[in-house]
Design a protein around this motif. Structure first.
Motif, PDB file in Angstrom:
ATOM      1  N   ALA A   1      -1.691 -16.643 -16.432  1.00 53.68           N
ATOM      2  CA  ALA A   1      -1.902 -15.769 -15.711  1.00 53.68           C
ATOM      3  C   ALA A   1      -0.680 -14.948 -15.268  1.00 53.68           C
ATOM      4  CB  ALA A   1      -2.359 -16.354 -14.485  1.00 53.68           C
ATOM      5  N   ARG A   2      -0.776 -13.573 -15.392  1.00 58.31           N
ATOM      6  CA  ARG A   2       0.448 -12.746 -15.165  1.00 58.31           C
ATOM      7  C   ARG A   2       0.329 -12.165 -13.697  1.00 58.31           C
ATOM      8  NH1 ARG A   2       0.450  -8.871 -20.386  1.00 58.31           N
ATOM      9  NH2 ARG A   2       0.759 -10.357 -22.251  1.00 58.31           N
ATOM     10  N   THR A   3       1.543 -12.047 -13.310  1.00 53.96           N
ATOM     11  CA  THR A   3       1.609 -11.643 -11.905  1.00 53.96           C
ATOM     12  C   THR A   3       2.479 -10.508 -11.963  1.00 53.96           C
ATOM     13  OG1 THR A   3       2.890 -13.751 -11.361  1.00 53.96           O
ATOM     14  CG2 THR A   3       1.874 -13.031  -9.627  1.00 53.96           C
ATOM     15  N   THR A   4       1.938  -9.424 -11.368  1.00 57.32           N
ATOM     16  CA  THR A   4       2.327  -7.967 -11.186  1.00 57.32           C
ATOM     17  C   THR A   4       3.023  -7.646  -9.927  1.00 57.32           C
ATOM     18  OG1 THR A   4       0.756  -7.513 -12.789  1.00 57.32           O
ATOM     19  CG2 THR A   4       2.095  -5.642 -11.715  1.00 57.32           C
ATOM     20  N   THR A   5       4.187  -7.497  -9.857  1.00 55.18           N
ATOM     21  CA  THR A   5       4.810  -7.062  -8.704  1.00 55.18           C
ATOM     22  C   THR A   5       4.956  -5.807  -8.317  1.00 55.18           C
ATOM     23  OG1 THR A   5       6.539  -9.106  -9.101  1.00 55.18           O
ATOM     24  CG2 THR A   5       6.999  -7.318  -7.480  1.00 55.18           C
ATOM     25  N   VAL A   6       4.307  -5.223  -7.204  1.00 59.27           N
ATOM     26  CA  VAL A   6       4.236  -3.924  -6.597  1.00 59.27           C
ATOM     27  C   VAL A   6       5.273  -3.634  -5.703  1.00 59.27           C
ATOM     28  CG1 VAL A   6       2.468  -2.181  -5.775  1.00 59.27           C
ATOM     29  CG2 VAL A   6       1.774  -3.964  -7.360  1.00 59.27           C
ATOM     30  N   ALA A   7       5.991  -2.633  -5.942  1.00 64.26           N
ATOM     31  CA  ALA A   7       6.919  -2.257  -4.932  1.00 64.26           C
ATOM     32  C   ALA A   7       6.250  -1.931  -3.715  1.00 64.26           C
ATOM     33  CB  ALA A   7       7.829  -1.220  -5.527  1.00 64.26           C
ATOM     34  N   ASP A   8       6.727  -2.213  -2.498  1.00 68.74           N
ATOM     35  CA  ASP A   8       6.234  -2.108  -1.179  1.00 68.74           C
ATOM     36  C   ASP A   8       7.204  -0.854  -0.633  1.00 68.74           C
ATOM     37  OD1 ASP A   8       5.252  -1.923   1.370  1.00 68.74           O
ATOM     38  OD2 ASP A   8       5.542  -4.116   1.791  1.00 68.74           O
ATOM     39  N   THR A   9       6.323   0.172  -0.631  1.00 68.85           N
ATOM     40  CA  THR A   9       7.100   1.500  -0.158  1.00 68.85           C
ATOM     41  C   THR A   9       6.721   1.935   1.446  1.00 68.85           C
ATOM     42  OG1 THR A   9       5.222   2.752  -1.167  1.00 68.85           O
ATOM     43  CG2 THR A   9       6.937   2.430  -2.600  1.00 68.85           C
ATOM     44  N   ARG A  10       6.054   0.997   2.002  1.00 68.19           N
ATOM     45  CA  ARG A  10       5.756   1.233   3.384  1.00 68.19           C
ATOM     46  C   ARG A  10       6.887   1.546   4.291  1.00 68.19           C
ATOM     47  NH1 ARG A  10       1.620  -3.636   4.550  1.00 68.19           N
ATOM     48  NH2 ARG A  10       3.327  -4.581   3.166  1.00 68.19           N
ATOM     49  N   GLY A  11       7.903   0.796   4.105  1.00 62.48           N
ATOM     50  CA  GLY A  11       9.190   1.052   4.790  1.00 62.48           C
ATOM     51  C   GLY A  11       9.655   2.563   4.510  1.00 62.48           C
ATOM     52  N   ILE A  12       9.727   2.796   3.539  1.00 58.80           N
ATOM     53  CA  ILE A  12      10.214   4.419   3.022  1.00 58.80           C
ATOM     54  C   ILE A  12       9.321   5.259   3.663  1.00 58.80           C
ATOM     55  CG2 ILE A  12      10.716   5.734   1.111  1.00 58.80           C
ATOM     56  CD1 ILE A  12      11.246   3.476  -0.462  1.00 58.80           C
ATOM     57  N   SER A  13       7.858   4.958   3.653  1.00 59.62           N
ATOM     58  CA  SER A  13       7.025   5.893   4.374  1.00 59.62           C
ATOM     59  C   SER A  13       7.148   5.906   5.714  1.00 59.62           C
ATOM     60  CB  SER A  13       5.527   5.575   3.792  1.00 59.62           C
ATOM     61  OG  SER A  13       5.295   4.417   4.453  1.00 59.62           O
ATOM     62  N   ARG A  14       7.306   4.895   6.524  1.00 55.97           N
ATOM     63  CA  ARG A  14       7.607   5.106   7.901  1.00 55.97           C
ATOM     64  C   ARG A  14       8.806   5.740   8.225  1.00 55.97           C
ATOM     65  NH1 ARG A  14       9.013   0.846  10.136  1.00 55.97           N
ATOM     66  NH2 ARG A  14       9.384  -0.880   8.547  1.00 55.97           N
ATOM     67  N   LEU A  15       9.980   5.607   7.574  1.00 61.68           N
ATOM     68  CA  LEU A  15      11.309   6.415   7.548  1.00 61.68           C
ATOM     69  C   LEU A  15      11.000   7.517   7.432  1.00 61.68           C
ATOM     70  CD1 LEU A  15      14.264   6.452   7.891  1.00 61.68           C
ATOM     71  CD2 LEU A  15      14.879   6.012   5.737  1.00 61.68           C
ATOM     72  N   ALA A  16      10.376   8.143   6.305  1.00 65.46           N
ATOM     73  CA  ALA A  16       9.975   9.606   5.979  1.00 65.46           C
ATOM     74  C   ALA A  16       9.354  10.199   7.099  1.00 65.46           C
ATOM     75  CB  ALA A  16       9.242   9.549   4.572  1.00 65.46           C
ATOM     76  N   ALA A  17       8.252   9.458   7.832  1.00 64.98           N
ATOM     77  CA  ALA A  17       7.591  10.032   8.737  1.00 64.98           C
ATOM     78  C   ALA A  17       8.311  10.222   9.939  1.00 64.98           C
ATOM     79  CB  ALA A  17       6.257   9.136   9.014  1.00 64.98           C
ATOM     80  N   ALA A  18       9.183   9.273  10.337  1.00 68.09           N
ATOM     81  CA  ALA A  18       9.899   9.365  11.398  1.00 68.09           C
ATOM     82  C   ALA A  18      11.047  10.481  11.180  1.00 68.09           C
ATOM     83  CB  ALA A  18      10.606   7.967  11.548  1.00 68.09           C
ATOM     84  N   ILE A  19      11.423  10.754  10.171  1.00 65.45           N
ATOM     85  CA  ILE A  19      12.262  11.819  10.058  1.00 65.45           C
ATOM     86  C   ILE A  19      11.722  13.450   9.752  1.00 65.45           C
ATOM     87  CG2 ILE A  19      13.842  13.082   8.288  1.00 65.45           C
ATOM     88  CD1 ILE A  19      14.737  10.184   7.059  1.00 65.45           C
TER      89      ILE A  19
END
Length: 231
Positions: free
Chosen positions: A6-24
């Protein structure tokens, strides 16, 4: 016998970036309009001839209006979505109505900035006030419709969004009040008793309230802000 690993695919978690972008992004649009309204070379209630004469007399301020207007057009809609995302769980109906007014209103702003573009371009090209006035007065009927969308949308929509912020208790009460009163103050300063300094205060209060919304978004955990991306 064949074994399939079984292969595990790691997906980058961009939610922190989107929260920072929203705050700015959140306070930028209202702050840009606050400065725009302060440096505006004419009053909203002026007729086309007076507007043209004032822009010819102060082209630098007319140019500043276009720069700040451009910045506002790019940031106001994302800011409204970000604020609505914070309030929608605890005040869903108010949020829907607020955004239904705000989004078309903010989108219409780009159409209205076209009039300032026309005034500045005419002055920059060396046209006289009479020529610029005739062009401004020949504006397409969609300009008047855009004006209705913008005025009703951003005034009523901001009030309702402020009430949603109050009810959802996602920011301090004073910040919610700042959002609620911001556009009534702007309306008085723009239409009833023209006053550019008071207009700066009105939109400035919305910028402060939206900055508080941005701070609240930064305090959220990623799972409170959005679902993780699927692999």
């Amino acid at each position: 016998m064949t074994t399939t690993a079984a292969r595990t695919t790691t997906v980058a978690d961009t939610r922190g970036i989107s929260r920072l972008a929203a705050a700015i992004v959140l306070p930028i649009g209202p702050a840009a309009v606050a400065v725009l309204r302060f440096v505006l070379p004419y009053d909203t209630v002026d007729d086309a001839k007076t507007m043209a004469a004032k822009v010819i007399a102060e082209p630098g301020r007319g140019s500043a209006v276009l720069w700040f207007g451009f910045l506002a057009v790019l940031t106001l809609v994302p800011a409204a979505f970000a604020a609505g995302k914070l309030t929608r769980r605890r005040a869903p109906k108010l949020t829907i109505v607020a955004l239904a007014l705000l989004i078309p209103g903010y989108l219409a702003l780009g159409w209205l900035i076209g009039e300032d573009q026309l005034l500045w371009s005419g002055a920059h090209a060396g046209l006289d006030a009479g020529s610029i006035t005739r062009i401004a007065e020949a504006a397409h009927p969609t300009t008047a419709i855009a004006g209705v969308f913008f005025v009703l949308g951003h005034v009523l929509g901001t009030i309702l969004l402020g009430v949603a912020l109050w009810r959802s208790q996602v920011i301090a009460r004073w910040a919610a009040v700042a959002v609620i009163v911001s556009q009534p103050i702007h309306f008085v300063a723009a239409v009833i008793v023209p006053n550019h300094t008071l207009d700066l205060v009105g939109w400035g209060l919305q910028a402060v309230g939206f900055a508080a919304v941005g701070w609240a978004i930064l305090q959220l955990r990623n799972d409170e802000w959005d679902l993780p991306a699927l692999p």
